[in-house]
Scaffold this motif. Structure first.
Motif, PDB file in Angstrom:
ATOM      1  N   LEU A 267      -7.341 -28.244  -6.039  1.00  0.00           N
ATOM      2  CA  LEU A 267      -6.575 -29.198  -5.884  1.00  0.00           C
ATOM      3  C   LEU A 267      -5.167 -28.907  -4.532  1.00  0.00           C
ATOM      4  O   LEU A 267      -4.738 -29.928  -4.063  1.00  0.00           O
ATOM      5  N   GLY A 268      -4.674 -27.637  -5.262  1.00  0.00           N
ATOM      6  CA  GLY A 268      -3.753 -27.285  -4.689  1.00  0.00           C
ATOM      7  C   GLY A 268      -3.679 -26.586  -3.074  1.00  0.00           C
ATOM      8  O   GLY A 268      -3.196 -26.650  -2.204  1.00  0.00           O
ATOM      9  N   GLY A 269      -4.978 -25.995  -2.734  1.00  0.00           N
ATOM     10  CA  GLY A 269      -5.799 -25.408  -1.248  1.00  0.00           C
ATOM     11  C   GLY A 269      -5.989 -23.931  -1.278  1.00  0.00           C
ATOM     12  O   GLY A 269      -5.295 -23.114  -1.891  1.00  0.00           O
ATOM     13  N   GLN A 270      -7.853 -24.084  -0.954  1.00  0.00           N
ATOM     14  CA  GLN A 270      -8.211 -22.662  -1.402  1.00  0.00           C
ATOM     15  C   GLN A 270      -7.979 -22.057   0.062  1.00  0.00           C
ATOM     16  O   GLN A 270      -7.175 -22.249   1.198  1.00  0.00           O
ATOM     17  N   GLY A 271      -8.325 -20.512  -1.038  1.00  0.00           N
ATOM     18  CA  GLY A 271      -6.803 -19.675   0.270  1.00  0.00           C
ATOM     19  C   GLY A 271      -5.931 -19.779   0.366  1.00  0.00           C
ATOM     20  O   GLY A 271      -5.411 -19.745   1.540  1.00  0.00           O
ATOM     21  N   SER A 272      -4.629 -20.361  -0.689  1.00  0.00           N
ATOM     22  CA  SER A 272      -3.659 -21.129  -0.020  1.00  0.00           C
ATOM     23  C   SER A 272      -2.705 -20.198  -1.542  1.00  0.00           C
ATOM     24  O   SER A 272      -2.697 -20.193  -2.551  1.00  0.00           O
ATOM     25  N   ILE A 273      -1.637 -19.686  -1.144  1.00  0.00           N
ATOM     26  CA  ILE A 273      -0.747 -18.697  -2.529  1.00  0.00           C
ATOM     27  C   ILE A 273       0.259 -20.227  -2.806  1.00  0.00           C
ATOM     28  O   ILE A 273       0.572 -20.329  -4.164  1.00  0.00           O
ATOM     29  N   ALA A 274       1.110 -20.678  -2.335  1.00  0.00           N
ATOM     30  CA  ALA A 274       1.710 -21.980  -2.497  1.00  0.00           C
ATOM     31  C   ALA A 274       0.322 -23.793  -3.226  1.00  0.00           C
ATOM     32  O   ALA A 274       1.632 -24.075  -3.915  1.00  0.00           O
ATOM     33  N   GLY A 275      -0.134 -23.544  -2.443  1.00  0.00           N
ATOM     34  CA  GLY A 275      -1.458 -24.973  -3.104  1.00  0.00           C
ATOM     35  C   GLY A 275      -1.211 -23.997  -4.211  1.00  0.00           C
ATOM     36  O   GLY A 275      -1.076 -25.299  -5.348  1.00  0.00           O
ATOM     37  N   SER A 276      -1.678 -22.860  -5.152  1.00  0.00           N
ATOM     38  CA  SER A 276      -2.492 -22.409  -6.035  1.00  0.00           C
ATOM     39  C   SER A 276      -1.320 -22.284  -7.343  1.00  0.00           C
ATOM     40  O   SER A 276      -1.607 -22.984  -8.376  1.00  0.00           O
ATOM     41  N   ILE A 277       0.284 -22.204  -6.732  1.00  0.00           N
ATOM     42  CA  ILE A 277       1.314 -22.985  -7.632  1.00  0.00           C
ATOM     43  C   ILE A 277       1.558 -24.572  -7.562  1.00  0.00           C
ATOM     44  O   ILE A 277       1.608 -24.990  -9.230  1.00  0.00           O
ATOM     45  N   LEU A 278       1.323 -24.759  -6.778  1.00  0.00           N
ATOM     46  CA  LEU A 278       1.530 -26.046  -6.543  1.00  0.00           C
ATOM     47  C   LEU A 278       0.169 -27.450  -7.478  1.00  0.00           C
ATOM     48  O   LEU A 278       0.719 -28.081  -8.555  1.00  0.00           O
ATOM     49  N   GLY A 279      -0.851 -26.716  -7.539  1.00  0.00           N
ATOM     50  CA  GLY A 279      -2.045 -27.171  -7.928  1.00  0.00           C
ATOM     51  C   GLY A 279      -1.782 -26.804 -10.102  1.00  0.00           C
ATOM     52  O   GLY A 279      -2.132 -28.137 -10.334  1.00  0.00           O
ATOM     53  N   ALA A 280      -1.311 -25.161  -9.724  1.00  0.00           N
ATOM     54  CA  ALA A 280      -1.614 -25.793 -11.297  1.00  0.00           C
ATOM     55  C   ALA A 280       0.436 -25.813 -12.126  1.00  0.00           C
ATOM     56  O   ALA A 280      -0.202 -26.740 -12.818  1.00  0.00           O
ATOM     57  N   PHE A 281       1.216 -25.556 -11.442  1.00  0.00           N
ATOM     58  CA  PHE A 281       2.297 -27.469 -11.961  1.00  0.00           C
ATOM     59  C   PHE A 281       1.310 -28.344 -12.301  1.00  0.00           C
ATOM     60  O   PHE A 281       2.251 -29.367 -13.556  1.00  0.00           O
ATOM     61  N   LEU A 282       1.134 -28.885 -11.352  1.00  0.00           N
ATOM     62  CA  LEU A 282       0.589 -30.694 -11.263  1.00  0.00           C
ATOM     63  C   LEU A 282      -0.526 -31.038 -12.553  1.00  0.00           C
ATOM     64  O   LEU A 282       0.015 -31.693 -13.046  1.00  0.00           O
ATOM     65  N   LEU A 283      -1.543 -30.140 -12.868  1.00  0.00           N
ATOM     66  CA  LEU A 283      -2.385 -30.118 -13.577  1.00  0.00           C
ATOM     67  C   LEU A 283      -1.514 -29.798 -14.842  1.00  0.00           C
ATOM     68  O   LEU A 283      -2.720 -29.812 -15.800  1.00  0.00           O
TER      69      LEU A 283
END
Length: 343
Positions: A267-283
Motif C-alpha cells: 500500500l505504501g510503496g515497494q522500495g519507498s521509505i516514506a511509503g512504508s511508514i505511511l502505509g503502516a500508519f494507515l493500516l
C-alpha cells in the motif's frame, strides 16, 4: 503560453521544496513528535500511535526484503516472533539484561535468516512466497507445541520491563519515546542505506539480476544481505513488542501478521521509505478508526485496499518519488533540481 501551461500543470511535491524549507520542517516535525505525549492525554490514542510506529519499523524491515532485494516473503513474522521469544526467554530464564538479550536474539535471527534464505536464492516470485509461508507456519506450530519451552498456547506472561542506567521503562509515555527512537534510527539507517552504493546495487539486483550480474554485481550476495538485514530489524521489533505488551503467545505471530506487514509495504510503496511508514500508519490506525462500524469495518477496510490497488498499484508513495531518481533525471536533461518536470 507554453511556460504558463507548464506552471499550471506543475504539481506540488515534497521533493520540489527548497532546501531551507526542508531544514525548517524537519526540526518542527521532531519537536511535534517529542511533545506528542504532553498533548495527547488519551492513553488509548497513545497506544495506537505506539503500535503504528512499531508497525512502521516492521514495514521498513520487510521492505528491505521485498522492495530492495526483490524477494516476496510471506514469512517475515517468523523473525519478528523469534526476536520476541528469544529475548524473553533469555531475560526470564538466564536473567540477562533486556538490551543484551535483544542483541543476542538479533544475532541468532540473523544467522537463522541467512540459513533460510540460502535455499530460496534460486527461486522467484510465488515460490519464494510459498517457502517463506511454510517456515512461518512451522515456527507457529513449534511455539504452540513446545510447551516445556514456550508454554505453548498459554504464552509467556509477566515479562519484566527493560531498564537502562537504573531507569525502568514502563508506562505509555516511556514506551512512546522508546519506539520513537527506534523509528528515527530505522529511518536514518534506511535513508543512508538507500543512498549508498550498496543500496543502489541491491536495487539493481531487484530490477534485473541478469543485468546486475553483467555489471559485476553478485545477486546472491545482495539478496542474502537483504534477507538478513530485514530479519535482524524485525527481531529487534519483536523484542520491543514483548516488553511493551508484557506477554507473548502464538496468536501474536500468526499468518495474519505477515499479511498485514505485506499489505503495509504494498500500500505504501515497494522500495519507498516514506511509503512504508505511511502505509503502516494507515493500516494500523484504520481498523481502530472504523471500530464504531464494527459490523462493516473489515468490508470498508478491504474495499479501500482494492480501490487503492486499482488506481495506484505502485502504492501511495512509491519508488518513482525517490529524490535521488529526480536528481539523476534532471542532471541528464541539463536541468537543476526544482526546474521543469521529471519524466
Amino acid at each position: 503560453m507554453g511556460k504558463e501551461k507548464a506552471v499550471k500543470q506543475k504539481k506540488f511535491s515534497l521533493n520540489s521544496l527548497p532546501a531551507y524549507s526542508k531544514m525548517v520542517l524537519m526540526p518542527v516535525l521532531v519537536l511535534a513528535l517529542i511533545a506528542a505525549p504532553a498533548v495527547i492525554t488519551n492513553k488509548y490514542m497513545l497506544h495506537i500511535i505506539i503500535l503504528c510506529s512499531m508497525y512502521s519499523c516492521l514495514a521498513l524491515s520487510l521492505n528491505m526484503v521485498i522492495g530492495w532485494s526483490g524477494q516476496f516473503s510471506l514469512g517475515h513474522v517468523t523473525f519478528y516472533g523469534m526476536g520476541a521469544y528469544l529475548s524473553t526467554l533469555l531475560v526470564r530464564s538466564l536473567g540477562i539484561n533486556f538490551f543484551l538479550a535483544t542483541l543476542t536474539a538479533m544475532v541468532i535471527v540473523g544467522i537463522f535468516s541467512a540459513l533460510l534464505c540460502m535455499p530460496t536464492l534460486k527461486l522467484r516470485g510465488d515460490y519464494i512466497a510459498l517457502v517463506t509461508l511454510g517456515f512461518g507456519e512451522v515456527f507457529r506450530l513449534f511455539i504452540s507445541n513446545a510447551v516445556a519451552i514456550t508454554r505453548g498456547p498459554m504464552g509467556i506472561p509477566n515479562i519484566p520491563p527493560p531498564s537502562i542506567f537504573g531507569f525502568e521503562i514502563s508506562g505509555k509515555t516511556a514506551y512512546y519515546y522508546f519506539v520513537l527512537i527506534l523509528l528515527i534510527c530505522f529511518t536514518i539507517f534506511m535513508v543512508r542505506f538507500d543512498n549508498s552504493g550498496f543500496g543502489m546495487s541491491m536495487m539493481a539486483v531487484n530490477e534485473d539480476d541478469i543485468a546486475a550480474t553483467s555489471l559485476g554485481i553478485n545477486p546472491v550476495k545482495f539478496k542474502l544481505w537483504g534477507f538478513v538485514m530485514g530479519g535482524v530489524m524485525a527481531a529487534l521489533m519483536g523484542s520491543f513488542y514483548s516488553v511493551y505488551m508484557g506477554m507473548i503467545g502464538p496468536s501474536s505471530f500468526d499468518y495474519g501478521e505477515s499479511i498485514k506487514m505485506v499489505s503495509m509495504v504494498v500500500l505504501g510503496g515497494q522500495g519507498s521509505i516514506a511509503g512504508s511508514i505511511l502505509g503502516a500508519f494507515l493500516l494500523a490506525a484504520l481498523p481502530e478508526a472504523l471500530r464504531a462500524f464494527s459490523d462493516y469495518r473489515m468490508v470498508i477496510y478491504g474495499a479501500a485496499m482494492v480501490i487503492m490497488m486499482i488506481f495506484r498499484p505502485e502504492g501511495i508513495y512509491g519508488r518513482n518519488k525517490r529524490t535521488r531518481n529526480l536528481y539523476k533525471i534532471k542532471a541528464m536533461r541539463g536541468e537543476k533540481h526544482g526546474e521543469g518536470t521529471a519524466g
